[in-house]
Design an enzyme around this catalytic site. Sequence first.
Site, PDB file in Angstrom:
ATOM      1  CB  THR A  71      41.384  52.909  46.997  1.00 58.17           C
ATOM      2  OG1 THR A  71      41.730  52.789  45.612  1.00 58.17           O
ATOM      3  CG2 THR A  71      41.723  54.305  47.491  1.00 58.17           C
ATOM      4  CG  HIS A 194      38.167  45.939  40.327  1.00 60.86           C
ATOM      5  ND1 HIS A 194      38.683  46.553  39.217  1.00 60.86           N
ATOM      6  CD2 HIS A 194      38.639  46.640  41.384  1.00 60.86           C
ATOM      7  CE1 HIS A 194      39.418  47.604  39.594  1.00 60.86           C
ATOM      8  NE2 HIS A 194      39.411  47.671  40.904  1.00 60.86           N
ATOM      9  CB  THR A 230      25.240  47.447  55.901  1.00 58.54           C
ATOM     10  OG1 THR A 230      24.551  48.144  56.932  1.00 58.54           O
ATOM     11  CG2 THR A 230      24.487  46.178  55.545  1.00 58.54           C
ATOM     12  CB  CYS A 322      44.228  63.195  31.635  1.00 55.19           C
ATOM     13  SG  CYS A 322      43.869  64.732  30.815  1.00 55.19           S
TER      14      CYS A 322
HETATM   15  N1  PLP Z   1      46.707  49.146  44.319  1.00 56.04           N
HETATM   16  C1  PLP Z   1      47.075  48.776  43.083  1.00 56.04           C
HETATM   17  C2  PLP Z   1      48.447  48.249  42.847  1.00 56.04           C
HETATM   18  C3  PLP Z   1      46.181  48.908  42.014  1.00 56.04           C
HETATM   19  O1  PLP Z   1      46.540  48.555  40.793  1.00 56.04           O
HETATM   20  C4  PLP Z   1      44.887  49.420  42.292  1.00 56.04           C
HETATM   21  C5  PLP Z   1      43.896  49.622  41.186  1.00 56.04           C
HETATM   22  O2  PLP Z   1      44.249  50.053  40.114  1.00 56.04           O
HETATM   23  C6  PLP Z   1      44.549  49.769  43.603  1.00 56.04           C
HETATM   24  C7  PLP Z   1      45.486  49.606  44.588  1.00 56.04           C
HETATM   25  C8  PLP Z   1      43.201  50.308  43.957  1.00 56.04           C
HETATM   26  O3  PLP Z   1      42.240  49.289  43.994  1.00 56.04           O
HETATM   27  P1  PLP Z   1      40.682  49.651  43.815  1.00 56.04           P
HETATM   28  O4  PLP Z   1      40.478  49.945  42.368  1.00 56.04           O
HETATM   29  O5  PLP Z   1      39.970  48.405  44.246  1.00 56.04           O
HETATM   30  O6  PLP Z   1      40.389  50.788  44.715  1.00 56.04           O
END
Ligand code: PLP
Length: 378
Positions: A71, A194, A230, A322
């Site tokens: 994100t 992740h 950091t 939701c």
């Molecule tokens: N972009 C896409 C296509 C995603 O699937 C996700 C997570 O679901 C993200 C961005 C956001 O990543 P993060 O969970 O590391 O903030």
Amino acid sequence: MTAYLDHAATTPMRPEAVAAMLPFLTERFGNPSGVHSVARSARLALDEARDAVAAGLGCEPGEVIFTGGGTEADNLAIFGVHERRGGMIVGTAIEHHAVLHSVAALGGVVARVDANGVVDLDHLARLLRPEVSVVSVMLANNEVGTIQPLAEVAALVRRLAPDAVLHTDAVQAMPWVDVAEVAAVADLVAVSAHKFGGPKGVGALVVRGGVPLEPIIKGGGQERDRRSGTHNVAGIVAMAAAVEATVAGRRDTVERVSVLRDRLADGLLASVPDAVETAAPGGDRSGKIAGNCHLRFAGVESEALLLLLDGAGICASAGSACASGAIEPSHVLTAMGVSAADALTSVRLSLGPTTTDDDIDLALKVVSESVARLRGAR
Ligand code: PLP
């Protein structure tokens, strides 16, 4: 037994990544911005991790900015360039909200997609013009798994909006697609650890040389003044280990998992009456990442189905969210022309490198029984 079929939401950490991070939670705890030996030990690991991530993503080490996840990487790409350059932002209608909400916040516009979840290049071309500063097109979609034609998008951008920066959200693509090669046409590339066996809360944005970028997080000037704070050394080192393992095993994983995914999708299409597969025209799944199985079961509310699945040991997810108490149909499905009612019957079963034949056997049994049960209860 639990069959975890929600790898698009998050993945279990790879053992290599866990092992790599442990020393940085214990004896090598230093702040890499310092000068003494403990700090230098952390700095060395950070530099090595940067080299590994750069190699896996096909860029120079100096082009990697470590972030707090996907994100943040998407936000940095869009707001960071816009802050410097102004101009118009163009996205697609099926971007993750990390991109979509950023585009909207800056008054941007989105390109339509077709019924198979692929960006409509004609519509995109009509939105492109010289004053466009950022174009954001994801490499693979998180809900329906479609891989976007990035090379064609790049060609259009270079021709019609030559000053624009092309950003691609490669968060979902990383486990399945050779990001180093396919995203080489993009100026900015976002990934998130992740989603490929690394820890949560760490990611990276590739910023190719010369792209103007204002930091969105200001402070101590880390990451060559492009992202302060950091460093999350343990997380970054673990992400680097996950990148290496993902890239090394990617070809085999795609081969093995696509067989499992096809068995799951074909099995459910055969056993559940009126099941519809999303983004697989005429049964062709070549336009999707190997781990995605997205189905709709007419008349079956996905929320009810997910509850039954969960009770029987299947972790899956729905293409809906939701919001303020009401279930909203997925913006991805509605952009593809799926009706709101149909969108609320969707289930995403997403596979990963750890998915086994036993997981698929259980899902085949439980999903078809659960759909039959819910339809019988109507
Ligand atoms: N972009 C896409 C296509 C995603 O699937 C996700 C997570 O679901 C993200 C961005 C956001 O990543 P993060 O969970 O590391 O903030």
